[in-house]
Design an enzyme around this catalytic site. Structure first.
Site, PDB file in Angstrom:
ATOM      1  NE  ARG A 149     -97.737  22.300 -68.667  1.00 27.49           N
ATOM      2  CZ  ARG A 149     -99.029  22.331 -69.030  1.00 27.49           C
ATOM      3  NH1 ARG A 149     -99.755  23.434 -68.923  1.00 27.49           N
ATOM      4  NH2 ARG A 149     -99.627  21.261 -69.478  1.00 27.49           N
ATOM      5  CB  SER A 194     -93.818  16.921 -70.182  1.00 31.65           C
ATOM      6  OG  SER A 194     -94.958  16.143 -70.395  1.00 31.65           O
ATOM      7  CD  GLU A 221     -94.039  21.110 -68.527  1.00 29.43           C
ATOM      8  OE1 GLU A 221     -94.300  20.798 -69.701  1.00 29.43           O
ATOM      9  OE2 GLU A 221     -94.702  20.718 -67.552  1.00 29.43           O
TER      10      GLU A 221
HETATM   11  C1  LIG Z   1     -95.213  11.841 -63.061  1.00 28.72           C
HETATM   12  C2  LIG Z   1     -95.416  13.308 -63.283  1.00 28.72           C
HETATM   13  C3  LIG Z   1     -96.468  13.744 -64.076  1.00 28.72           C
HETATM   14  C4  LIG Z   1     -96.661  15.112 -64.297  1.00 28.72           C
HETATM   15  N1  LIG Z   1     -97.709  15.513 -65.068  1.00 28.72           N
HETATM   16  C5  LIG Z   1     -97.909  16.823 -65.276  1.00 28.72           C
HETATM   17  C6  LIG Z   1     -99.015  17.255 -66.078  1.00 28.72           C
HETATM   18  O1  LIG Z   1     -99.820  16.479 -66.559  1.00 28.72           O
HETATM   19  N2  LIG Z   1     -99.169  18.589 -66.278  1.00 28.72           N
HETATM   20  C7  LIG Z   1     -98.305  19.496 -65.734  1.00 28.72           C
HETATM   21  O2  LIG Z   1     -98.492  20.711 -65.947  1.00 28.72           O
HETATM   22  N3  LIG Z   1     -97.240  19.110 -64.984  1.00 28.72           N
HETATM   23  C8  LIG Z   1     -97.035  17.811 -64.741  1.00 28.72           C
HETATM   24  N4  LIG Z   1     -95.976  17.414 -63.979  1.00 28.72           N
HETATM   25  C9  LIG Z   1     -95.018  18.427 -63.474  1.00 28.72           C
HETATM   26  C10 LIG Z   1     -95.359  19.015 -62.091  1.00 28.72           C
HETATM   27  O3  LIG Z   1     -96.123  18.102 -61.312  1.00 28.72           O
HETATM   28  C11 LIG Z   1     -96.082  20.367 -62.209  1.00 28.72           C
HETATM   29  O4  LIG Z   1     -95.311  21.315 -62.888  1.00 28.72           O
HETATM   30  C12 LIG Z   1     -96.459  20.933 -60.831  1.00 28.72           C
HETATM   31  O5  LIG Z   1     -97.291  22.041 -61.012  1.00 28.72           O
HETATM   32  C13 LIG Z   1     -95.238  21.383 -60.009  1.00 28.72           C
HETATM   33  O6  LIG Z   1     -95.691  21.682 -58.694  1.00 28.72           O
HETATM   34  P1  LIG Z   1     -94.750  21.481 -57.432  1.00 28.72           P
HETATM   35  O7  LIG Z   1     -95.535  21.877 -56.237  1.00 28.72           O
HETATM   36  O8  LIG Z   1     -94.172  20.131 -57.409  1.00 28.72           O
HETATM   37  O9  LIG Z   1     -93.642  22.579 -57.715  1.00 28.72           O
HETATM   38  P2  LIG Z   1     -92.047  22.411 -57.595  1.00 28.72           P
HETATM   39  O10 LIG Z   1     -91.580  21.416 -58.585  1.00 28.72           O
HETATM   40  O11 LIG Z   1     -91.658  22.218 -56.172  1.00 28.72           O
HETATM   41  O12 LIG Z   1     -91.593  23.882 -58.060  1.00 28.72           O
HETATM   42  C14 LIG Z   1     -91.776  24.294 -59.406  1.00 28.72           C
HETATM   43  C15 LIG Z   1     -91.610  25.826 -59.452  1.00 28.72           C
HETATM   44  O13 LIG Z   1     -92.725  26.409 -58.774  1.00 28.72           O
HETATM   45  C16 LIG Z   1     -92.277  27.299 -57.760  1.00 28.72           C
HETATM   46  N5  LIG Z   1     -93.249  27.208 -56.656  1.00 28.72           N
HETATM   47  C17 LIG Z   1     -93.693  26.088 -56.040  1.00 28.72           C
HETATM   48  N6  LIG Z   1     -94.607  26.407 -55.108  1.00 28.72           N
HETATM   49  C18 LIG Z   1     -94.732  27.753 -55.147  1.00 28.72           C
HETATM   50  C19 LIG Z   1     -95.486  28.697 -54.397  1.00 28.72           C
HETATM   51  N7  LIG Z   1     -96.326  28.311 -53.432  1.00 28.72           N
HETATM   52  N8  LIG Z   1     -95.349  30.017 -54.689  1.00 28.72           N
HETATM   53  C20 LIG Z   1     -94.494  30.421 -55.664  1.00 28.72           C
HETATM   54  N9  LIG Z   1     -93.747  29.582 -56.399  1.00 28.72           N
HETATM   55  C21 LIG Z   1     -93.855  28.271 -56.131  1.00 28.72           C
HETATM   56  C22 LIG Z   1     -90.909  26.764 -57.351  1.00 28.72           C
HETATM   57  O14 LIG Z   1     -90.130  27.775 -56.732  1.00 28.72           O
HETATM   58  C23 LIG Z   1     -90.364  26.320 -58.705  1.00 28.72           C
HETATM   59  O15 LIG Z   1     -89.809  27.390 -59.411  1.00 28.72           O
HETATM   60  C24 LIG Z   1     -95.764  16.053 -63.725  1.00 28.72           C
HETATM   61  C25 LIG Z   1     -94.710  15.610 -62.919  1.00 28.72           C
HETATM   62  C26 LIG Z   1     -94.537  14.248 -62.693  1.00 28.72           C
HETATM   63  C27 LIG Z   1     -93.409  13.793 -61.809  1.00 28.72           C
END
Ligand SMILES: Cc1cc2nc3c(=O)[nH]c(=O)nc-3n(C[C@H](O)[C@H](O)[C@H](O)COP(=O)(O)OP(=O)(O)OC[C@H]3O[C@@H](n4cnc5c(N)ncnc54)[C@H](O)[C@@H]3O)c2cc1C
Length: 307
Positions: free
Chosen positions: A176, A230, A300
């Protein structure tokens, strides 16, 4: 004034702009006050030019993926929130097993593309509700897989608008964590495209693995409530959910923020949770688990904006 200039430029360049946009509407926790301006950008070139304008005019901005790992403060986000439009994101095969994907694409669509081309390596990511860019930033992972295993490089935009590429070594993906997180929050480069190395596989085996992992999520995770997955990272040698459950905190509630009754590693929004509720609950859980088990849980989820 500067923000108005950015909004005007963004509109002229074909972006969608929403002023005083509720962050609760664009995050999976359904929590957070308004952003001054939410700008949805069609492509990387437009992103580079808006980022350069922010740099030149001193406009703060936050880069949003799918908002699936965020707690946005109740007072929202000052300045701009920028994101790539997932609807126009594209993905291509650059050779038999190498894929280039726009960072605004959802992981789910990328996984379906891999399945369609009988490419294995991304099955673990199928149920993760983020964008490809967010998944690289977080080194998202599940069920023994993580982005580190498949990412070759990321095309990025620096905060002055210049384009450059980071190799997987430079991204330094670990649990992570990516090198992108080592920058102060308003300085990290933005990922606009990702090259991934997959392997030739069997279409039906890939499909059945994805189906199995989705079924596991549905069985174990409280997907019926808004959350960010998580809430805490896995501490070395432990599982956050087990520590929270052993501390008697399953179902623990502050306002409408609750440690899930189904999976103690998840915090869920039972209706009208605020960021204040989530922060309060987070501190309580950290303090009680540390007192009972001697382990300090680290969130996280990312906290952004004004609380
Ligand atoms: C139901 C559920 C289940 C999940 N299961 C998992 C799992 O199994 N494993 C896991 O690892 N995570 C899980 N997650 C958490 C989440 O989906 C991940 O962390 C995912 O990678 C976040 O991506 P996002 O595009 O939504 O980023 P965001 O939540 O929009 O942003 C997260 C961070 O990433 C940065 N960011 C986003 N896009 C970019 C970009 N293009 N360039 C630079 N920085 C960027 C943002 O500025 C921020 O700091 C889960 C979430 C939910 C709601």
């Amino acid at each position: 004034m500067a923000l108005n200039n950015l909004i005007n430029t963004a509109r002229e360049m074909g972006c969608t702009v929403a002023e005083q946009a509720s962050m609760a509407q664009v995050t999976t926790f359904r929590v957070g006050g308004p952003a001054d301006a939410l700008i949805t950008i069609p492509d990387a070139d437009t992103a580079a030019s808006l980022i350069a304008q922010c740099h030149q005019e001193g406009i703060p901005f936050f880069w949003l993926g799918n908002g699936s790992n965020l707690v946005v403060g109740d007072r929202g986000i000052r300045g701009a929130v920028l994101r790539l439009d997932p609807k126009v994101a594209s993905v291509t095969l650059t050779d038999d097993t190498t894929v280039y994907c726009d960072a605004g694409m959802t992981l789910q669509r990328l996984c379906l593309f891999a399945r369609e081309h009988s490419l294995t390596g991304l099955e673990f990511a199928y149920g993760i509700p983020g964008t490809v860019g967010g998944a690289v930033y977080m080194n998202a992972g599940a069920y023994g897989g993580e982005m580190a295993q498949v990412v070759v490089s990321a095309n990025c935009i620096a905060r002055d608008g210049k384009r450059f590429t980071l190799t997987s070594d430079q991204l330094a993906l670990s649990y992570r964590h990516s090198a992108l997180m080592d920058y102060p929050t308003d300085e990290n480069p933005i990922v606009v495209g990702v090259t991934l190395a997959l392997q030739t596989g069997d279409h039906d085996a890939i499909a059945s693995q994805m189906k199995e992992l989705i079924a596991k999520r549905q069985e174990k995770q409280p997907l019926e409530y808004p959350s960010a997955g998580s809430f805490f990272k896995r501490p070395t040698g432990y599982f956050a959910g087990a520590l929270i459950e052993q501390a008697g905190l399953k179902g623990y509630r502050v306002g409408d923020a609750q440690v899930s009754e189904k999976h103690a590693g998840f915090v869920v929004n039972r209706g009208n949770a605020t960021a204040h509720d989530l922060c309060h609950l987070c501190k309580d859980v950290q303090a009680i688990v540390e007192q009972k088990a001697g382990v300090k849980l680290e969130p996280e989820v990312r906290f952004v904006g004004e609380f």
